[in-house]
Design an enzyme around this catalytic site. Structure first.
Site, PDB file in Angstrom:
ATOM      1  N   GLU A  34       0.825  -1.213   0.000  1.00 24.97           N
ATOM      2  CA  GLU A  34       0.000   0.000   0.000  1.00 24.97           C
ATOM      3  C   GLU A  34       0.855   1.257   0.000  1.00 24.97           C
ATOM      4  O   GLU A  34       0.527   2.252  -0.641  1.00 24.97           O
ATOM      5  CB  GLU A  34      -0.950   0.004   1.206  1.00 24.97           C
ATOM      6  CG  GLU A  34      -2.166  -0.883   1.019  1.00 24.97           C
ATOM      7  CD  GLU A  34      -2.987  -0.484  -0.207  1.00 24.97           C
ATOM      8  OE1 GLU A  34      -3.143   0.716  -0.478  1.00 24.97           O
ATOM      9  OE2 GLU A  34      -3.449  -1.391  -0.920  1.00 24.97           O
TER      10      GLU A  34
ATOM     11  N   CYS B 186     -16.790   2.636 -19.999  1.00 30.49           N
ATOM     12  CA  CYS B 186     -18.092   2.559 -19.323  1.00 30.49           C
ATOM     13  C   CYS B 186     -18.922   1.368 -19.808  1.00 30.49           C
ATOM     14  O   CYS B 186     -19.714   0.805 -19.042  1.00 30.49           O
ATOM     15  CB  CYS B 186     -18.874   3.842 -19.524  1.00 30.49           C
ATOM     16  SG  CYS B 186     -18.024   5.287 -18.878  1.00 30.49           S
TER      17      CYS B 186
HETATM   18  S1  SF4 Z   1     -18.269   4.491 -12.769  1.00 28.80           S
HETATM   19 FE1  SF4 Z   1     -19.429   5.608 -14.324  1.00 28.80          FE
HETATM   20  S2  SF4 Z   1     -17.894   6.815 -15.400  1.00 28.80           S
HETATM   21 FE2  SF4 Z   1     -16.792   5.239 -14.284  1.00 28.80          FE
HETATM   22  S3  SF4 Z   1     -16.573   3.573 -15.777  1.00 28.80           S
HETATM   23 FE3  SF4 Z   1     -18.432   3.172 -14.562  1.00 28.80          FE
HETATM   24  S4  SF4 Z   1     -20.049   4.062 -15.808  1.00 28.80           S
HETATM   25 FE4  SF4 Z   1     -18.149   4.939 -16.549  1.00 28.80          FE
END
Ligand code: SF4
Length: 337
Positions: free
Chosen positions: A35, A195
């Site tokens: 860490e 995403c």
């Molecule tokens: S948390 Fe939201 S912005 Fe991040 S990868 Fe997932 S869908 Fe995309």
């Protein structure tokens, strides 16, 4: 279990990183070392450093009993050397006990361990319920909740910590901690987040609103000042290089480097060597957190070997590379070999 954690853990079971060297075995000591190494460095870079470090210092006693020079030598190239000095100091503080404390407040009191690092150590090694908020998690949560403003402002900091705590499950804490770090490092990346493969996209506000590229919002930029410093690479007839151990406090504390000063005349005057003619032989820029450093390096051959009077020692280039060296000094020596 809340749906965020459930989906994240299901994703982790398929795609998470479960073969990292500090996970086998996942002890307090090994997770602590990893860490701290990961605080400013990516996993890919840390892995070989971690393996060398724990091979030489397999437990806290071995680390506490080592010299700081040896610790810094193994850290050489990772940067942010205060991390290595803090590890060594913390090991010495815990030497009598033989292990790190397993209470959050006691861990937090050790040098180099902040709230997120203490949480990561306890959740990963002991499965305790402590949130983490490293850079990756901060980015995921900022996008997930469309958090406006500077993500490091104290208001957002408080908000993010409470969100991080709310989303934690009550079980599989070690996996959950690794999972949310992995999500930030491999899917919800700084640029071009993937995403489409994200397990929490259905609830992610930034994704649902088509605003992913807007978050996290940029931090207020501070100009990084530029400093210039003169360095003297002295070699002798056997091609050895003269290096000085730097003071423990200050930049590159405790590492070996070329002697330096405000100007080349200052350096040469202090060492009683002739001032070289002309401009520096090498100029390189090195970035620190709070400033940029232009290193101007003059290379001279000296006949007199009495550098020890000035706190310097001669090293062959091969021997020099086994010392704790600042990254630019290491690079220059490697280039000469
Ligand atoms: S948390 Fe939201 S912005 Fe991040 S990868 Fe997932 S869908 Fe995309």
């Amino acid at each position: 279990m809340n749906s965020f954690a459930a989906r994240l853990l299901a994703w982790f079971d398929l795609y998470g990183r479960r073969d990292l060297p500090w996970q086998h075995p996942r002890t307090l000591y090994r997770v602590w070392i990893s860490e701290v190494m990961l605080q400013q460095t990516q996993v890919r870079t840390v892995v070989p450093y971690f393996e060398r470090f724990v091979a030489r210092f397999p437990d806290l006693a071995a680390l506490a009993d080592a010299s700081i020079d040896e610790v810094l030598a193994l850290w050489s190239g990772l940067g942010y050397y205060s991390r290595a000095r803090n590890l060594h100091r913390a090991a010495q503080l815990c030497r009598q006990r033989g292990e790190l404390p397993d209470r959050f407040e006691h861990l937090l009191a050790l040098p180099g361990i902040g709230r997120s690092t203490a949480g990561a150590i306890l959740s990963q090694s002991l499965g305790r319920r402590h949130a983490i908020l490293d850079g990756n998690v901060r980015r995921v949560l900022t996008r997930f909740h469309c958090l406006d403003g500077d993500p490091r402002s104290s208001e957002n900091d408080t908000r993010l910590w409470s969100l991080a705590e709310e989303l934690m499950p009550n079980e599989r804490l070690a996996d959950y901690t690794q999972a949310i770090m992995d999500l930030g490092a491999t899917v919800c990346t700084r640029t071009a987040p993937a995403c489409g493969g994200c397990p929490v996209r259905d609830d992610c506000k930034a994704y649902q609103r088509g605003l992913v590229s807007k978050y996290p919002m940029p931090r207020a930029r501070r100009e990084r000042p530029l400093r210039t410093r003169a360095f003297l690479w002295m070699s002798d007839a056997q091609q050895r290089v003269a290096l000085a151990k730097r003071p423990a406090v200050g930049i590159w504390g405790g590492l070996f480097a070329f002697p330096d000063g405000d100007s080349i005349a200052d350096v040469c005057h202090a060492l009683r060597v002739e001032i070289p003619d002309g401009d520096a032989d090498v100029t390189m820029r090195h970035e620190f957190t709070h400033f940029s450093l232009d290193m101007q390096v003059w290379c001279v051959r000296v006949e007199c070997n009495a550098v020890e009077d000035h706190g310097l020692s001669w090293f062959t280039l091969e021997d020099a590379l086994s010392l704790g060296l600042p990254q630019p000094v290491r690079r220059m020596i490697e280039d000469r070999l």
